[in-house]
Design an enzyme around this catalytic site. Structure first.
Site, PDB file in Angstrom:
ATOM      1  N   SER A 124      21.882   0.330  51.244  1.00  0.00           N
ATOM      2  CA  SER A 124      22.272   1.683  51.646  1.00  0.00           C
ATOM      3  C   SER A 124      21.113   2.359  52.389  1.00  0.00           C
ATOM      4  O   SER A 124      20.625   1.833  53.386  1.00  0.00           O
ATOM      5  CB  SER A 124      22.711   2.468  50.406  1.00  0.00           C
ATOM      6  OG  SER A 124      23.281   3.696  50.757  1.00  0.00           O
TER       7      SER A 124
ATOM      8  N   ASP B  43      34.034  -0.044  51.571  1.00  0.00           N
ATOM      9  CA  ASP B  43      32.867   0.730  51.157  1.00  0.00           C
ATOM     10  C   ASP B  43      33.253   2.199  51.207  1.00  0.00           C
ATOM     11  O   ASP B  43      33.644   2.712  52.258  1.00  0.00           O
ATOM     12  CB  ASP B  43      31.693   0.427  52.101  1.00  0.00           C
ATOM     13  CG  ASP B  43      30.386   1.071  51.671  1.00  0.00           C
ATOM     14  OD1 ASP B  43      30.412   2.163  51.080  1.00  0.00           O
ATOM     15  OD2 ASP B  43      29.317   0.476  51.941  1.00  0.00           O
TER      16      ASP B  43
ATOM     17  N   HIS C 128      30.347  -0.446  47.747  1.00  0.00           N
ATOM     18  CA  HIS C 128      29.066  -0.079  48.363  1.00  0.00           C
ATOM     19  C   HIS C 128      27.855  -0.711  47.676  1.00  0.00           C
ATOM     20  O   HIS C 128      26.978  -1.266  48.334  1.00  0.00           O
ATOM     21  CB  HIS C 128      28.918   1.443  48.390  1.00  0.00           C
ATOM     22  CG  HIS C 128      27.650   1.895  49.049  1.00  0.00           C
ATOM     23  ND1 HIS C 128      27.379   1.648  50.380  1.00  0.00           N
ATOM     24  CD2 HIS C 128      26.550   2.546  48.559  1.00  0.00           C
ATOM     25  CE1 HIS C 128      26.195   2.136  50.692  1.00  0.00           C
ATOM     26  NE2 HIS C 128      25.668   2.674  49.603  1.00  0.00           N
TER      27      HIS C 128
END
Length: 249
Positions: A96, A193, A223
């Protein structure tokens, strides 16, 4: 001055192994807990590991609110410097926003021998909308987007809006740096996601100037893929990546 207690499981992780270093970056509002399976697998193979706790993370949303994206970059750079003193080559891995930070390092440091972003954040229109539309100081949590049942990410239960503004600035800055990346890159992207649109990874793949690049789709994770059903794929393929490019000149 308020002293913020670090949550159990959120501590930084440093492991001195061989002369190949792996810089491991956790994500926005998250902690090193989300990266621990990767860290343990890499350490088992003998690599030197630096997994910093980003400043303002793993303590309280109030402390995070007082930090900036520059502080997060500095946390990663300090860990990189620890590896640089011990290692001939360093790879950067991140989830991320950690992937965003890993890309930033690859764009700015020639010693990064390869980069492995996992659902990296470059452009999140929903977050821009939040900043524009809310007057609140905090919004609901964005962590634990995990498909696998019974698994929780150690992350904040509230997200500082000011921190989202800093994330937006970081993403724009790194987006503009992508064409400076020439090192090998393995990009992992979850097909579904609910935090970072998968198009982000496609944008990274298309923009970097790496001669060796690959986009790897994860079909069974959301995610936080490092804690999800495709965790073994990420570990196996990233280890292959390190071996492949450790000996490259």
């Amino acid at each position: 001055m308020t002293v913020h207690q670090v949550q159990k499981g959120a501590e930084e992780i440093f492991h001195e192994g061989n002369e190949i270093g792996i810089l491991v970056c956790h994500g926005f509002t998250g902690t090193t807990q989300s990266m621990k399976p990767l860290v343990e697998a890499y350490a088992k193979e003998g690599y030197s590991i630096a997994a910093p706790r980003l400043k303002g993370h793993g303590t309280s949303p109030e402390e995070m609110e007082e930090t900036t994206y520059r502080d997060w970059i500095q946390s990663v750079e300090s860990a990189f410097q620890w590896l640089e003193k011990r290692c001939s080559k360093v790879f950067a891995v991140g989830l991320s926003m950690g992937g965003t930070l890993a890309l930033s390092m690859a764009a700015r440091y020639d010693k990064i021998a390869g980069v492995v972003p996992i659902n990296a954040a470059i452009d999140i229109p929903a977050m821009e909308n939040i900043v524009e539309q809310t007057d609140d100081r905090f919004i609901a949590a964005i962590g634990s987007d995990i498909k696998k049942e019974g698994i929780e990410e150690l992350a904040y239960q509230r997200t500082p809006v000011r921190s989202i503004q800093n994330l937006l600035t970081l993403m724009k800055e790194v987006h503009d740096q992508l064409a400076k990346i020439h090192c090998p890159i393995f990009i992992f992207v979850s097909e579904e996601d609910h935090v970072v649109p998968p198009e982000n990874s496609e944008m990274v793949f298309e923009t970097v100037l790496s001669e060796h690049k690959e986009l790897i789709h994860l079909d069974n994770s959301y995610h936080v893929a490092t804690l999800d059903n495709d965790q073994d794929i990420i570990i196996e393929r990233s280890l292959e990546f390190f071996v492949m490019y450790s000996n490259a000149k």
